[in-house]
Every structure is written in structure tokens, then in C-alpha cells.
Design a protein around this motif. Sequence first.
Motif, PDB file in Angstrom:
ATOM      1  N   GLN A 122       7.012   9.318 -47.611  1.00 25.19           N
ATOM      2  CA  GLN A 122       7.659   9.878 -48.786  1.00 25.19           C
ATOM      3  C   GLN A 122       7.149   9.200 -50.052  1.00 25.19           C
ATOM      4  N   ALA A 123       7.599   9.715 -51.205  1.00 27.47           N
ATOM      5  CA  ALA A 123       7.317   9.062 -52.480  1.00 27.47           C
ATOM      6  C   ALA A 123       8.174   7.817 -52.630  1.00 27.47           C
ATOM      7  N   THR A 124       7.626   6.812 -53.319  1.00 28.10           N
ATOM      8  CA  THR A 124       8.441   5.656 -53.665  1.00 28.10           C
ATOM      9  C   THR A 124       9.472   6.072 -54.710  1.00 28.10           C
ATOM     10  N   GLU A 125      10.489   5.251 -54.896  1.00 30.64           N
ATOM     11  CA  GLU A 125      11.521   5.586 -55.875  1.00 30.64           C
ATOM     12  C   GLU A 125      10.961   5.549 -57.293  1.00 30.64           C
ATOM     13  N   ALA A 126      10.014   4.665 -57.571  1.00 28.49           N
ATOM     14  CA  ALA A 126       9.396   4.635 -58.895  1.00 28.49           C
ATOM     15  C   ALA A 126       8.600   5.910 -59.147  1.00 28.49           C
ATOM     16  N   PHE A 127       7.892   6.393 -58.133  1.00 26.47           N
ATOM     17  CA  PHE A 127       7.145   7.643 -58.277  1.00 26.47           C
ATOM     18  C   PHE A 127       8.100   8.806 -58.522  1.00 26.47           C
ATOM     19  N   ASN A 128       9.249   8.811 -57.843  1.00 28.92           N
ATOM     20  CA  ASN A 128      10.243   9.859 -58.065  1.00 28.92           C
ATOM     21  C   ASN A 128      10.706   9.886 -59.517  1.00 28.92           C
ATOM     22  N   PRO A 199      20.882  17.397 -74.126  1.00 27.85           N
ATOM     23  CA  PRO A 199      19.430  17.282 -74.311  1.00 27.85           C
ATOM     24  C   PRO A 199      18.864  15.927 -73.905  1.00 27.85           C
ATOM     25  N   PHE A 200      19.726  14.981 -73.523  1.00 28.39           N
ATOM     26  CA  PHE A 200      19.283  13.626 -73.191  1.00 28.39           C
ATOM     27  C   PHE A 200      19.214  13.422 -71.677  1.00 28.39           C
ATOM     28  N   GLN A 201      18.188  12.697 -71.240  1.00 27.38           N
ATOM     29  CA  GLN A 201      18.097  12.231 -69.865  1.00 27.38           C
ATOM     30  C   GLN A 201      17.600  10.778 -69.888  1.00 27.38           C
ATOM     31  N   ILE A 202      18.141   9.963 -68.988  1.00 29.39           N
ATOM     32  CA  ILE A 202      17.714   8.579 -68.889  1.00 29.39           C
ATOM     33  C   ILE A 202      17.669   8.180 -67.425  1.00 29.39           C
ATOM     34  N   ALA A 203      16.733   7.304 -67.059  1.00 34.22           N
ATOM     35  CA  ALA A 203      16.605   6.883 -65.656  1.00 34.22           C
ATOM     36  C   ALA A 203      16.164   5.428 -65.598  1.00 34.22           C
ATOM     37  N   GLY A 204      16.531   4.768 -64.500  1.00 34.86           N
ATOM     38  CA  GLY A 204      16.096   3.400 -64.242  1.00 34.86           C
ATOM     39  C   GLY A 204      15.729   3.240 -62.781  1.00 34.86           C
ATOM     40  N   VAL A 205      14.831   2.285 -62.482  1.00 34.51           N
ATOM     41  CA  VAL A 205      14.357   2.083 -61.114  1.00 34.51           C
ATOM     42  C   VAL A 205      14.001   0.621 -60.892  1.00 34.51           C
ATOM     43  N   TYR A 206      14.177   0.167 -59.658  1.00 31.09           N
ATOM     44  CA  TYR A 206      13.678  -1.141 -59.222  1.00 31.09           C
ATOM     45  C   TYR A 206      13.164  -0.990 -57.797  1.00 31.09           C
ATOM     46  N   GLN A 207      12.037  -1.635 -57.500  1.00 32.89           N
ATOM     47  CA  GLN A 207      11.533  -1.608 -56.129  1.00 32.89           C
ATOM     48  C   GLN A 207      10.700  -2.852 -55.849  1.00 32.89           C
ATOM     49  N   ALA A 208      10.509  -3.137 -54.556  1.00 33.02           N
ATOM     50  CA  ALA A 208       9.714  -4.284 -54.118  1.00 33.02           C
ATOM     51  C   ALA A 208       8.975  -3.903 -52.841  1.00 33.02           C
ATOM     52  N   ALA A 209       7.689  -4.262 -52.772  1.00 34.58           N
ATOM     53  CA  ALA A 209       6.864  -3.988 -51.587  1.00 34.58           C
ATOM     54  C   ALA A 209       6.180  -5.275 -51.171  1.00 34.58           C
ATOM     55  N   ARG A 210       6.186  -5.544 -49.861  1.00 35.61           N
ATOM     56  CA  ARG A 210       5.568  -6.764 -49.340  1.00 35.61           C
ATOM     57  C   ARG A 210       4.344  -6.434 -48.495  1.00 35.61           C
ATOM     58  N   ASP A 211       3.379  -7.357 -48.504  1.00 37.94           N
ATOM     59  CA  ASP A 211       2.206  -7.189 -47.660  1.00 37.94           C
ATOM     60  C   ASP A 211       2.440  -7.857 -46.311  1.00 37.94           C
ATOM     61  N   ALA A 212       1.409  -7.874 -45.459  1.00 34.13           N
ATOM     62  CA  ALA A 212       1.556  -8.419 -44.110  1.00 34.13           C
ATOM     63  C   ALA A 212       1.888  -9.901 -44.117  1.00 34.13           C
ATOM     64  N   SER A 213       1.557 -10.603 -45.227  1.00 35.34           N
ATOM     65  CA  SER A 213       1.881 -12.026 -45.360  1.00 35.34           C
ATOM     66  C   SER A 213       3.194 -12.250 -46.092  1.00 35.34           C
ATOM     67  N   LYS A 214       3.953 -11.199 -46.316  1.00 43.54           N
ATOM     68  CA  LYS A 214       5.270 -11.215 -46.967  1.00 43.54           C
ATOM     69  C   LYS A 214       5.195 -11.523 -48.457  1.00 43.54           C
ATOM     70  N   ARG A 215       4.003 -11.425 -49.060  1.00 44.13           N
ATOM     71  CA  ARG A 215       3.874 -11.608 -50.508  1.00 44.13           C
ATOM     72  C   ARG A 215       4.334 -10.326 -51.187  1.00 44.13           C
ATOM     73  N   VAL A 216       5.084 -10.446 -52.262  1.00 42.63           N
ATOM     74  CA  VAL A 216       5.809  -9.304 -52.820  1.00 42.63           C
ATOM     75  C   VAL A 216       5.194  -8.807 -54.125  1.00 42.63           C
ATOM     76  N   GLN A 217       5.171  -7.483 -54.281  1.00 40.14           N
ATOM     77  CA  GLN A 217       4.858  -6.838 -55.548  1.00 40.14           C
ATOM     78  C   GLN A 217       6.126  -6.117 -56.016  1.00 40.14           C
ATOM     79  N   GLN A 218       6.641  -6.533 -57.155  1.00 36.07           N
ATOM     80  CA  GLN A 218       7.882  -5.965 -57.691  1.00 36.07           C
ATOM     81  C   GLN A 218       7.566  -5.121 -58.920  1.00 36.07           C
ATOM     82  N   MET A 219       8.380  -4.091 -59.135  1.00 33.42           N
ATOM     83  CA  MET A 219       8.300  -3.335 -60.387  1.00 33.42           C
ATOM     84  C   MET A 219       9.681  -2.809 -60.745  1.00 33.42           C
ATOM     85  N   TRP A 220       9.876  -2.605 -62.047  1.00 34.38           N
ATOM     86  CA  TRP A 220      11.136  -2.092 -62.558  1.00 34.38           C
ATOM     87  C   TRP A 220      10.821  -1.265 -63.801  1.00 34.38           C
TER      88      TRP A 220
END
Length: 362
Positions: A122-128, A199-220
Motif C-alpha cells: 500500500q501507500a505510506t501514510e505520508a504519500f496518502n 474551503p479549508f483543508q488541513i492535514a498532518g502526518v508522522y511515520q518511521a521506517a527502519r532498515d534491516a539493522s533497525k536504523r530509522v528514517q523518520q518524517m513528519w
Amino acid sequence: MKSALPASLAIVSAACGLAFSTTAAAQSSVTLYGIVDQSVRYQTNANANNDALWQVTNGAVTNSRFGFKGSEDLGGGMKAIFQLESGINPQNGTLANSPRLFDRYAFVGLQNQYGTIKIGRQATEAFNVYGDFDPLTIGNYANNSWMYNITRGRVDNAVSYAGTFGGLSVGATYGFGNTAGTMAASNYWGARAAYAMGPFQIAGVYQAARDASKRVQQMWGLGGIYSVSIAKVFVGYMGGRDRSGWLDSTLNDPAHTVTTGNLNDNPRKDMTFYLGTTIQAMPNLAITGAAYFDDIKNINAQAGDAGSGRRYTYVLLAEYALSKRTQVYGTVDYNKVSGAARVELPGNSTQVGVGTGIRHIF
């Protein structure tokens, strides 16, 4: 004896048969859909020698794809749903992400008035979020979609929930790492919320993805839309911290040799802002302008660069509808990098692109 069909061809053949056959019951449906979008594009400084490039390439905004989706009414307001979608390159007939057959979506789920649960790719929540809140819908040529690598686009082995309650929409996804002995390696999780009021729309997102060594890439991030008369105005922000090195490995051009720093102590940090508008200038003509800016710290850069840099992108797009399903378009774009971000372009620190194409939706 006849040889068996390749597995991928057999799947597509079976799905096509379903799409065009009479449905087994009135409560069930299967739809074949897609987009074929091709353009001719000119780009400056396209390689390390700063040569120009002419090419026929995938579409500027909606890359080509085909898919199958369907639903079955289970009664009591409940539906079973599925979707299989593959990106394609019409210029040469290949899959966009070989060897995956369905690289964009491949899931099955259940849906009722309380929301939708899906299992699969599926799409990530940030992509959504940014698929709705970006003026170019996470589109345009790859040169101008660099900022969306931070969203990671899609996630495998995922379970998600999405629901809409009045003006409030929410979503959450967990992607299993499928690694024996640990739940943390190669996993993903994200959550989003959006609210619409007039006429207004607003959205927020947070997500985290880890690699095989458990190192994390976060975005918000945050996004907003204001609709007035014939115009929509878009504004947004994306922040990120990457200890995995994934963003640098994705964005740095292979023409450069980079120096890898201590990712854990000095993770890459992105602070991206964008502003854009779409104007319906005439019933058949839409004009979109967008500007993106990224301030980056701790880039895995070339020797001698300080590790920090900036990137700027400006895009102007005009789309003319020949019908509800067919559009022609023209687009102009400009990219500039500075400081350590120079590794994200192959040669000079600027690129200019011009493209024109045709899109058909079926």
C-alpha cells in the motif's frame, strides 16, 4: 504438450478475463482502469558532462499505470475489496518497477461505515497525505519529485486502517518487517489525520521506517489547501531525520563519490517547504505553479563539502482537456542545488526542463 504461461502473464490474463466477463453476482464488480501518459522532454545538464538530453518518457504528472479493482457486497453494510495496480513505461512497454508485477498497489480488505482495513502492499501514510495536499499530486518528472522520496511512497507487508467521520479523515498503517526474532527490523508505521471545513483543508502526518539493522528514517509534515473561486492554494511542510542513509542513497546522483559520515550521531535532516496554486483559467484549461525548497543538514557529500546544502525547484504546468478522459499539457521546470546538495545533480548546479505530452485515462 503446451508449455505453461509465465506466472505474471497468467495473472494478468486471468484478471483481464474477470474484468470483461459478466459478473458472477449482482453484488460483485471488477474494474479494469489505468492511465497512459507519454511526453517528449528536453533537459539541460543531464549528465556529468553537462550534456543536454532529448527523450520520450513517462508522463509529467500522472505516471502511466494499469490496474484491477473490485468489491463484493457481503451484506449488512460490509464489502470485500481488492486492488492490483502496476506502473508501466509505455515508451518501451516495460514494468516501471521490474520484477514487481504490481508495484503500486496489491491488497485485499474489508470496508463498512466505520472504515476500511487493508492488507498487502500500500501507500505510506505520508504519500496518502501529500497525494492530496501537493499542487502536483506528488507528480511531475522525477527531477522535480525529489522531495517525495522522504515519504517512501509504498510499504510492503502492511496492515492499514482508514476512516472518514464528517469532515475528519484518519489513517494508520503498520508494515511488518517479516524478520524472524524481531519486530523492529525493516518495519514501518505511520499515522495521519485531515480535516475539511468549507474551503479549508488541513492535514498532518508522522511515520518511521527502519532498515534491516533497525536504523530509522523518520518524517513528519503538515499540508493545507484553500479553495476560492477558480483557484486552489496549497502550502506545506515536510521534516525528516534519517539515520539509515536511505535518503542519501536514493537522492545522490551516481556520478558523484560521496563520503559517508556517522549516520547515528549525525543523521541527515531535511526541512522542506512548498507553495503552489492551481487556477482553472478556462473550463478546459488548468494552470499550476509550484515552488519547493529544502534546507538539508548532514548530507553524505563529496569530499570538501561541509555537509549542508539547499535545493530549489520551480514548476509551471498547463493542462488542456480535449475530453473528460484525454488531456494535452506542457510544462517547464527549474532545479538548483547549492553547498553539499550539489551531489543530487550529476553536473552543474542547475537543470532546466521543458516537456509536452498527452494523457489518456481509461
